[in-house]
Design a protein around this motif. Structure first.
Motif, PDB file in Angstrom:
ATOM      1  N   VAL A  56     102.108  83.941  41.535  1.00 50.50           N
ATOM      2  CA  VAL A  56     102.462  82.581  41.122  1.00 50.50           C
ATOM      3  C   VAL A  56     101.587  81.591  41.884  1.00 50.50           C
ATOM      4  O   VAL A  56     101.427  81.706  43.105  1.00 50.50           O
ATOM      5  CB  VAL A  56     103.950  82.275  41.391  1.00 50.50           C
ATOM      6  CG1 VAL A  56     104.290  80.856  40.940  1.00 50.50           C
ATOM      7  CG2 VAL A  56     104.843  83.295  40.694  1.00 50.50           C
ATOM      8  N   PHE A  57     101.015  80.634  41.158  1.00 49.68           N
ATOM      9  CA  PHE A  57     100.204  79.587  41.778  1.00 49.68           C
ATOM     10  C   PHE A  57     100.781  78.229  41.409  1.00 49.68           C
ATOM     11  O   PHE A  57     101.078  77.965  40.242  1.00 49.68           O
ATOM     12  CB  PHE A  57      98.749  79.659  41.296  1.00 49.68           C
ATOM     13  CG  PHE A  57      97.968  80.800  41.877  1.00 49.68           C
ATOM     14  CD1 PHE A  57      97.245  80.641  43.053  1.00 49.68           C
ATOM     15  CD2 PHE A  57      97.959  82.032  41.249  1.00 49.68           C
ATOM     16  CE1 PHE A  57      96.527  81.690  43.590  1.00 49.68           C
ATOM     17  CE2 PHE A  57      97.242  83.091  41.773  1.00 49.68           C
ATOM     18  CZ  PHE A  57      96.519  82.920  42.954  1.00 49.68           C
ATOM     19  N   GLN A  65      93.797  70.939  43.315  1.00 48.70           N
ATOM     20  CA  GLN A  65      94.590  71.553  44.379  1.00 48.70           C
ATOM     21  C   GLN A  65      94.951  72.995  44.016  1.00 48.70           C
ATOM     22  O   GLN A  65      95.572  73.255  42.990  1.00 48.70           O
ATOM     23  CB  GLN A  65      95.870  70.738  44.603  1.00 48.70           C
ATOM     24  CG  GLN A  65      96.828  71.339  45.618  1.00 48.70           C
ATOM     25  CD  GLN A  65      98.144  70.579  45.674  1.00 48.70           C
ATOM     26  OE1 GLN A  65      98.243  69.459  45.180  1.00 48.70           O
ATOM     27  NE2 GLN A  65      99.151  71.190  46.261  1.00 48.70           N
ATOM     28  N   ASN A  66      94.535  73.933  44.836  1.00 46.69           N
ATOM     29  CA  ASN A  66      94.840  75.359  44.687  1.00 46.69           C
ATOM     30  C   ASN A  66      94.173  75.992  43.459  1.00 46.69           C
ATOM     31  O   ASN A  66      94.495  77.130  43.100  1.00 46.69           O
ATOM     32  CB  ASN A  66      96.357  75.597  44.616  1.00 46.69           C
ATOM     33  CG  ASN A  66      96.763  76.868  45.344  1.00 46.69           C
ATOM     34  OD1 ASN A  66      96.061  77.309  46.250  1.00 46.69           O
ATOM     35  ND2 ASN A  66      97.877  77.457  44.959  1.00 46.69           N
ATOM     36  N   VAL A  67      93.244  75.279  42.821  1.00 43.52           N
ATOM     37  CA  VAL A  67      92.545  75.831  41.657  1.00 43.52           C
ATOM     38  C   VAL A  67      91.563  76.921  42.088  1.00 43.52           C
ATOM     39  O   VAL A  67      91.428  77.946  41.418  1.00 43.52           O
ATOM     40  CB  VAL A  67      91.811  74.720  40.880  1.00 43.52           C
ATOM     41  CG1 VAL A  67      90.944  75.313  39.766  1.00 43.52           C
ATOM     42  CG2 VAL A  67      92.820  73.742  40.286  1.00 43.52           C
ATOM     43  N   GLY A  68      90.894  76.709  43.218  1.00 44.40           N
ATOM     44  CA  GLY A  68      89.944  77.701  43.722  1.00 44.40           C
ATOM     45  C   GLY A  68      90.578  79.064  43.954  1.00 44.40           C
ATOM     46  O   GLY A  68      90.082  80.082  43.454  1.00 44.40           O
ATOM     47  N   PRO A  69      91.691  79.136  44.710  1.00 40.24           N
ATOM     48  CA  PRO A  69      92.357  80.428  44.904  1.00 40.24           C
ATOM     49  C   PRO A  69      92.808  81.075  43.597  1.00 40.24           C
ATOM     50  O   PRO A  69      92.775  82.296  43.463  1.00 40.24           O
ATOM     51  CB  PRO A  69      93.564  80.064  45.781  1.00 40.24           C
ATOM     52  CG  PRO A  69      93.118  78.854  46.540  1.00 40.24           C
ATOM     53  CD  PRO A  69      92.268  78.084  45.569  1.00 40.24           C
ATOM     54  N   LEU A  70      93.217  80.253  42.630  1.00 39.56           N
ATOM     55  CA  LEU A  70      93.611  80.790  41.325  1.00 39.56           C
ATOM     56  C   LEU A  70      92.431  81.478  40.649  1.00 39.56           C
ATOM     57  O   LEU A  70      92.546  82.613  40.165  1.00 39.56           O
ATOM     58  CB  LEU A  70      94.152  79.665  40.437  1.00 39.56           C
ATOM     59  CG  LEU A  70      94.348  80.011  38.952  1.00 39.56           C
ATOM     60  CD1 LEU A  70      95.358  81.139  38.785  1.00 39.56           C
ATOM     61  CD2 LEU A  70      94.787  78.770  38.174  1.00 39.56           C
ATOM     62  N   LEU A  71      91.282  80.802  40.616  1.00 40.79           N
ATOM     63  CA  LEU A  71      90.100  81.391  39.987  1.00 40.79           C
ATOM     64  C   LEU A  71      89.652  82.649  40.730  1.00 40.79           C
ATOM     65  O   LEU A  71      89.256  83.640  40.106  1.00 40.79           O
ATOM     66  CB  LEU A  71      88.965  80.364  39.946  1.00 40.79           C
ATOM     67  CG  LEU A  71      89.196  79.143  39.040  1.00 40.79           C
ATOM     68  CD1 LEU A  71      88.038  78.164  39.165  1.00 40.79           C
ATOM     69  CD2 LEU A  71      89.365  79.570  37.588  1.00 40.79           C
TER      70      LEU A  71
END
Length: 207
Positions: A56-57, A65-71
């Motif tokens: 979950v992100f 915000q937190n898009v990098g870790p998602l990708l």
């Protein structure tokens, strides 16, 4: 990947999408967007879904915000293919290698959802939720270039104007980001032709 907006209550459309996601026998990611917004929230309607997903992100697309870790996590899940690069460097005569995620360029669903994701991430508060994407054509032009023709369908002309933007800047921006990501995912040069069409009955046709 199932992306939701916690500022909107779950409706019939969300239920249909969730039903499709539940049938997929692959790692599932729940992405809760617009976490920068706190005035109105229906987060409780989505938090109970967390146990159904592998990861979950919580993100804010507009603030990245937190898009990098998602990708990063998405690319970790993708298998890879290695493409040799014939160029050599001054320091080494050993061929370098480029690594790309292994995706099927014939997948119209993947491309349509990728374009739709860019609409959600880039339109911010203006996002017209009554929108879908249809990929009409995927045609390799040569060994390196692929032509893709897609339509963004929306229910009202005012949404169409928002998606196109002043002097066509918004649709160009959406297309540019989508094209770059498709190119990265496939290792090919992509020519992406995206248009916006008003169709009040698209839900009856495509669902």
């Amino acid at each position: 990947m199932y992306m939701v907006d916690h500022t909107r209550h779950r409706d019939f459309e969300e239920g249909k999408v969730l039903g499709i996601v539940r049938k997929i026998d692959k790692p599932k990611i729940l992405v809760i967007n617009k976490m920068d917004k706190t005035e109105t929230t229906f987060l409780a309607q989505y938090k109970f879904l967390e146990d159904e997903f592998d990861h979950v992100f919580y993100i804010s697309g507009i603030h990245k915000q937190n898009v990098g870790p998602l990708l990063d996590y998405i690319f970790e899940l993708l298998p890879e293919r290695i493409e040799p690069d014939s160029k050599t460097t001054i320091d080494s005569e050993v061929n370098q290698q480029k690594v790309y995620p292994l995706l099927n360029i014939d997948s119209k669903i993947f491309i349509a959802e990728l374009i739709r994701e860019k609409i959600f991430l880039m339109m911010g508060e203006e996002i017209p939720y009554m929108t879908t994407v249809v990929v009409d054509e995927i045609k390799p032009r040569n060994e390196k270039i692929t032509y893709i023709k897609a339509r963004i369908l929306t229910t009202d002309n005012r949404y169409k104007k928002m998606l196109i933007g002043a002097a066509g800047r918004k649709i160009k921006e959406i297309g540019s980001y989508a094209r770059k990501e498709i190119a990265l995912a496939t290792g090919r040069t992509i020519f992406l032709d995206v248009t916006v069409v008003t169709d009040p009955h698209w839900q009856e046709t495509y669902y």
